[in-house]
Scaffold this motif. Structure first.
Motif, PDB file in Angstrom:
ATOM      1  N   PHE A  33      -1.327 -32.549  35.018  1.00 54.67           N
ATOM      2  CA  PHE A  33      -1.880 -31.280  34.518  1.00 54.67           C
ATOM      3  C   PHE A  33      -1.026 -30.095  34.918  1.00 54.67           C
ATOM      4  CE2 PHE A  33      -5.295 -34.312  35.369  1.00 54.67           C
ATOM      5  CZ  PHE A  33      -5.681 -34.539  34.059  1.00 54.67           C
ATOM      6  N   GLY A  34      -0.581 -30.088  36.153  1.00 52.07           N
ATOM      7  CA  GLY A  34       0.275 -28.995  36.589  1.00 52.07           C
ATOM      8  C   GLY A  34       1.734 -29.336  36.354  1.00 52.07           C
ATOM      9  N   ILE A  35       2.585 -28.347  36.565  1.00 50.48           N
ATOM     10  CA  ILE A  35       4.027 -28.566  36.436  1.00 50.48           C
ATOM     11  C   ILE A  35       4.580 -28.942  37.803  1.00 50.48           C
ATOM     12  CG2 ILE A  35       6.203 -27.367  36.030  1.00 50.48           C
ATOM     13  CD1 ILE A  35       4.731 -25.760  33.890  1.00 50.48           C
ATOM     14  N   VAL A  36       5.441 -29.939  37.830  1.00 47.57           N
ATOM     15  CA  VAL A  36       6.019 -30.336  39.107  1.00 47.57           C
ATOM     16  C   VAL A  36       7.527 -30.119  39.095  1.00 47.57           C
ATOM     17  CG1 VAL A  36       4.308 -32.059  39.741  1.00 47.57           C
ATOM     18  CG2 VAL A  36       6.190 -32.697  38.251  1.00 47.57           C
ATOM     19  N   LEU A  37       8.056 -29.908  40.285  1.00 44.46           N
ATOM     20  CA  LEU A  37       9.499 -29.945  40.467  1.00 44.46           C
ATOM     21  C   LEU A  37       9.818 -31.259  41.168  1.00 44.46           C
ATOM     22  CD1 LEU A  37      10.223 -26.360  41.798  1.00 44.46           C
ATOM     23  CD2 LEU A  37      10.327 -27.172  39.462  1.00 44.46           C
ATOM     24  N   VAL A  38      10.856 -31.933  40.691  1.00 42.62           N
ATOM     25  CA  VAL A  38      11.219 -33.211  41.282  1.00 42.62           C
ATOM     26  C   VAL A  38      12.674 -33.155  41.704  1.00 42.62           C
ATOM     27  CG1 VAL A  38      11.199 -35.692  40.977  1.00 42.62           C
ATOM     28  CG2 VAL A  38       9.704 -34.280  39.601  1.00 42.62           C
ATOM     29  N   ALA A  39      12.930 -33.493  42.954  1.00 38.75           N
ATOM     30  CA  ALA A  39      14.313 -33.534  43.421  1.00 38.75           C
ATOM     31  C   ALA A  39      14.661 -34.963  43.773  1.00 38.75           C
ATOM     32  CB  ALA A  39      14.496 -32.626  44.627  1.00 38.75           C
ATOM     33  N   ASP A  40      15.446 -35.614  42.918  1.00 36.55           N
ATOM     34  CA  ASP A  40      15.972 -36.914  43.307  1.00 36.55           C
ATOM     35  C   ASP A  40      17.478 -36.763  43.473  1.00 36.55           C
ATOM     36  OD1 ASP A  40      16.785 -36.669  40.748  1.00 36.55           O
ATOM     37  OD2 ASP A  40      16.252 -38.680  40.122  1.00 36.55           O
ATOM     38  N   ARG A  41      18.177 -37.895  43.565  1.00 41.75           N
ATOM     39  CA  ARG A  41      19.603 -37.789  43.880  1.00 41.75           C
ATOM     40  C   ARG A  41      20.387 -37.081  42.776  1.00 41.75           C
ATOM     41  NH1 ARG A  41      18.439 -42.959  45.210  1.00 41.75           N
ATOM     42  NH2 ARG A  41      18.059 -43.259  47.404  1.00 41.75           N
ATOM     43  N   VAL A  83      22.523 -28.399  49.690  1.00 47.85           N
ATOM     44  CA  VAL A  83      23.134 -29.403  50.561  1.00 47.85           C
ATOM     45  C   VAL A  83      22.062 -30.113  51.373  1.00 47.85           C
ATOM     46  CG1 VAL A  83      24.662 -29.726  52.524  1.00 47.85           C
ATOM     47  CG2 VAL A  83      25.374 -28.289  50.637  1.00 47.85           C
ATOM     48  N   ALA A  84      21.054 -29.346  51.814  1.00 46.49           N
ATOM     49  CA  ALA A  84      19.966 -29.972  52.570  1.00 46.49           C
ATOM     50  C   ALA A  84      19.241 -31.002  51.700  1.00 46.49           C
ATOM     51  CB  ALA A  84      18.993 -28.911  53.061  1.00 46.49           C
ATOM     52  N   LEU A  85      18.987 -30.633  50.438  1.00 47.13           N
ATOM     53  CA  LEU A  85      18.316 -31.569  49.526  1.00 47.13           C
ATOM     54  C   LEU A  85      19.182 -32.803  49.296  1.00 47.13           C
ATOM     55  CD1 LEU A  85      16.734 -29.304  46.780  1.00 47.13           C
ATOM     56  CD2 LEU A  85      15.548 -30.873  48.298  1.00 47.13           C
ATOM     57  N   LEU A  86      20.499 -32.565  49.149  1.00 46.02           N
ATOM     58  CA  LEU A  86      21.418 -33.675  48.898  1.00 46.02           C
ATOM     59  C   LEU A  86      21.441 -34.618  50.081  1.00 46.02           C
ATOM     60  CD1 LEU A  86      23.801 -34.519  46.828  1.00 46.02           C
ATOM     61  CD2 LEU A  86      25.266 -33.675  48.619  1.00 46.02           C
ATOM     62  N   SER A  87      21.546 -34.046  51.299  1.00 44.76           N
ATOM     63  CA  SER A  87      21.614 -34.931  52.462  1.00 44.76           C
ATOM     64  C   SER A  87      20.279 -35.630  52.642  1.00 44.76           C
ATOM     65  CB  SER A  87      22.013 -34.146  53.707  1.00 44.76           C
ATOM     66  OG  SER A  87      21.024 -33.200  54.003  1.00 44.76           O
ATOM     67  N   GLY A  88      19.186 -34.940  52.301  1.00 43.00           N
ATOM     68  CA  GLY A  88      17.881 -35.592  52.364  1.00 43.00           C
ATOM     69  C   GLY A  88      17.833 -36.769  51.412  1.00 43.00           C
ATOM     70  N   ALA A  89      18.296 -36.552  50.182  1.00 47.12           N
ATOM     71  CA  ALA A  89      18.258 -37.607  49.171  1.00 47.12           C
ATOM     72  C   ALA A  89      19.182 -38.758  49.555  1.00 47.12           C
ATOM     73  CB  ALA A  89      18.661 -37.049  47.818  1.00 47.12           C
ATOM     74  N   ALA A  90      20.331 -38.411  50.171  1.00 50.52           N
ATOM     75  CA  ALA A  90      21.286 -39.461  50.508  1.00 50.52           C
ATOM     76  C   ALA A  90      20.807 -40.299  51.677  1.00 50.52           C
ATOM     77  CB  ALA A  90      22.645 -38.838  50.828  1.00 50.52           C
ATOM     78  N   SER A  91      20.143 -39.643  52.642  1.00 53.78           N
ATOM     79  CA  SER A  91      19.790 -40.368  53.855  1.00 53.78           C
ATOM     80  C   SER A  91      18.570 -41.250  53.665  1.00 53.78           C
ATOM     81  CB  SER A  91      19.536 -39.381  54.993  1.00 53.78           C
ATOM     82  OG  SER A  91      18.382 -38.634  54.697  1.00 53.78           O
ATOM     83  N   GLU A  92      17.742 -40.908  52.675  1.00 53.82           N
ATOM     84  CA  GLU A  92      16.488 -41.643  52.563  1.00 53.82           C
ATOM     85  C   GLU A  92      16.684 -43.082  52.121  1.00 53.82           C
ATOM     86  OE1 GLU A  92      13.413 -39.623  50.274  1.00 53.82           O
ATOM     87  OE2 GLU A  92      14.262 -37.780  51.042  1.00 53.82           O
ATOM     88  N   GLY A  93      17.881 -43.399  51.646  1.00 54.73           N
ATOM     89  CA  GLY A  93      18.092 -44.759  51.193  1.00 54.73           C
ATOM     90  C   GLY A  93      17.282 -45.044  49.950  1.00 54.73           C
TER      91      GLY A  93
END
Lengths: 114, 531
Positions: free
Chosen positions: B76-84, B50-60
């Motif tokens: 080169f490295g592996i990344v984690l990506v959190a978008d909406r 929920v924190a990630l969701l509200s972060g994604a929603a509020s950022e516009g």
């Protein structure tokens, strides 16, 4: 070498597919294993075949990407082997359970009517 | 690395992993402890999502958040990506997980060994798959998810489960092989596995490797289409899900959506308008696959003779709906389809739970179930002493009927519930496609969606009448309080989706708009600073 590898992969896949289409569980599991081997060889081949090239460059020489074998596919193959091996083992356990419960090795759990 | 907030992205993966590992230290007798640990973990995951969701929603309009594992820079490295889209999937999976876990606490968690550990590992696999930004890492997380699901499908044992599980494992092992072939073809032609890096390289591919690259993508898509159970690759789904125990089946409802998620992500990222000669690759096929899946699912649902199978077919319909919208290439339609996906996944999960409650008094309770294969492992869930007194809640049937109605309306996409908002948005999108009115594809989609609504409505109404309008002399099914809580939670989530329809729809629109700008994703991943 490319030709040998290609033929090897082809034969493994063909045998695997033929075995998977059998109605017996043990043949299915062997077929899946053969296909897994073929896929691993395929991943390996995708890094281009080189004979005698080092997997990583030494720091003393000038860096030339053409000099060494791409190490990434080997790392990928390693992971893929571990995963497919583990899942095949799990499948074997389920196969044994199915054999115990149904008393037959037919994939549907019962022999088709004659 | 600065504060805890920076590590928020990895929490949905690391929390269930650590707890599941810790649980292996306790044996099966300490079930209360395990249940408490599971609930705590799930609360943690839900909070992080929920924190990630509200972060994604509020950022516009801001870029996705990127987390570099081991502090290695992106290609080169592996990344984690959190978008909406990832945040949406995380919240969906943890909400559904919470419902399924609550339901399982009533008795299903005792029906076999290591339920809680497997359940958490399944959640971890789903969360990892939607967060990762690397194709091979995606494979690893999908396999983790599948390995846990193999164990869970067999949970509770019994001949039917083992047989369905055998087919399920064989099909998914085959799909995994296709996945690997696709990934290695992509690596061999494009030379990278990082999704963002890959998207940047596609326009520059030379013409002699492009067909091979597209072939790799097509093979990869086959693997995801099998997971998303599209026609003709999805024949296994209704049977497997119907055989699984109720809380597991509810949880499996999210797994087909992981395939859908991967298709949305890769299709829009790799083959957007910026992809040069490969732009729009596969869209027509996705549209065709989606439409035939909707048609097949509708016919299947109408022909289903058990409620659980009908729910399985409705899960297929919901996957097909999203794929058709993706293939149409209209933003509004895709946003609506995502909305429908969220609502229908929750409703399908709830319906699996309901089906188990309703079937309780019908079946001879698993007596002859089976001989044990592994003597120490299995216990019959109905044999053991009840841990909680089953109470006959007054108006049980009325409440169950209400829940059934809510699920039916959501799945069929009828007003006033969430499914309708999604379908309406899809209709608007499909019929207003740019360039002078709707085309043939738009009309076909609308027609099929309408027919599938009708089909699902007829099918579920039939089961509702048969199960709930029973003569009064039959006792109403006994439902435990936690099971009610689980159902209420899932239905409540659907109602919340409906009540805040405007806000959620806005979020979906933003999600799709963000997916339509792959440049942001690419620069966010490749330009992520290493701390």
């Amino acid at each position: 070498m490319e030709f040998i590898l290609a033929v090897g992969i082809g034969v493994l896949v063909a045998s695997g597919v033929w075995l998977i289409l059998r109605p017996r569980t043990f043949q299915v599991i062997i077929g899946l294993s053969l296909i897994a081997y073929a896929v691993n060889l395929f991943i390996f081949a995708m890094g281009r075949l080189r004979v005698g090239a080092p997997p990583a460059l030494t720091s003393t020489e000038a860096i030339d990407a053409a000099q060494y074998t791409d190490p990434v596919p080997q790392a990928l193959v390693l992971t893929a082997i571990v995963i497919s091996f583990a899942l095949t083992a799990l499948f074997l356990v389920v196969l044994l359970a199915a054999r115990g419960l149904t008393g037959t090795d037919h994939v549907d759990g019962r022999e088709p009517p004659e | 690395m600065t504060g805890l907030a920076d590590h928020l992205i990895i929490l949905p993966i690391i929390l269930p992993l650590v707890t599941a590992a810790a649980m292996l230290l306790f044996d099966e007798r300490q079930r209360r402890l395990k249940a408490a640990l599971s609930l705590l973990t799930l609360a943690g995951i839900l909070a992080a999502s929920v924190a990630l969701l509200s972060g994604a929603a509020s950022e516009g309009g801001e870029a996705p958040q990127v987390y570099a594992l081991g502090n290695w820079a992106a290609p080169f490295g592996i990344v984690l990506v959190a978008d909406r889209l990832s945040a949406l999937m995380l919240v969906l999976s943890s909400t559904l997980g919470a419902g399924a876990l609550f339901f399982a606490l009533a008795r299903w968690d005792g029906a076999g060994p290591r339920f809680h550990a497997l359940f958490l590992l399944l959640l971890m696999g789903v969360n990892g798959a939607v967060l990762t930004g690397d194709l091979f890492n995606l494979f690893v997380f999908v396999e983790l998810m599948l390995a846990a699901s193999y164990g869970l499908v067999l949970h509770g044992s019994g001949e039917e489960r083992v047989r369905a599980g055998l087919h399920y494992i064989a099909i998914n092992l085959g799909a995994s092989m296709l996945f690997l072939i696709g990934v290695s073809l992509i690596y061999g032609t494009a030379g990278t596995l990082n999704m963002a890096d890959l998207a940047g390289r596609i326009p520059a591919l030379s013409d002699d490797v492009r067909p091979l690259f597209e072939l790799g993508c097509a093979v990869l898509a086959m693997a995801f289409l099998i997971k998303a159970s599209t026609w003709p690759l999805g024949f296994w789904l209704p049977r497997t899900y119907a055989a699984a125990s109720a809380p597991v089946a509810a949880m499996l409802a999210i797994m087909s959506k992981v395939g859908v998620y991967a298709l949305i992500r890769l299709s829009l990222l790799l083959f957007g308008p910026a992809a040069g000669a490969s732009a729009g690759f596969g869209d027509d096929w996705l549209l065709a696959a989606g439409l035939t899946t909707i048609a097949f699912g509708t016919v299947g649902a109408l022909g289903a003779r058990e409620l659980t199978r009908a729910v399985g077919f409705s899960i297929m319909i919901s996957s097909g709906t999203v794929l058709a919208a993706l293939g149409l290439g209209d933003d509004r339609a895709l946003a609506g389809a995502l909305f429908y996906m969220a609502g229908s996944t929750l409703a399908a999960g709830a319906l699996y739970l309901l089906a188990e409650i309703l079937a309780r008094d019908d079946i001879e309770i698993v007596e002859d179930a089976s001989e044990q294969v592994f003597a120490d492992e299995y216990q019959d869930p109905f044999d053991q002493e009840t841990r909680e007194e089953a109470i006959a809640i007054p108006l049980t049937v009325a409440v169950l009927g209400g829940a059934f109605l809510a699920c039916t309306l959501t799945l069929a996409g009828l007003p006033p519930l969430a499914g309708f908002i999604g379908k309406l948005a899809m209709f608007i999108g499909a019929l207003s496609s740019e360039g002078g009115g709707p085309g043939f594809a738009g009309w076909t989609t609308v027609a099929l969606l309408t027919l599938s609504s009708l089909g699902v409505l007829i099918c579920l109404a039939r089961f509702g009448v048969a199960e709930l309008w029973v003569p009064a002399e039959e006792p109403s099914p006994k439902v435990r309080p936690v099971e009610f809580a689980a159902l209420a939670g899932l239905i409540g989530a659907v109602l919340l989706l409906t009540l805040f329809g405007g806000t959620v729809m806005g979020y979906m629109d933003q999600t799709v708009a963000g997916l339509g700008r792959p440049g942001e994703y690419i620069s966010a991943v490749l330009g992520a600073e290493i701390r």
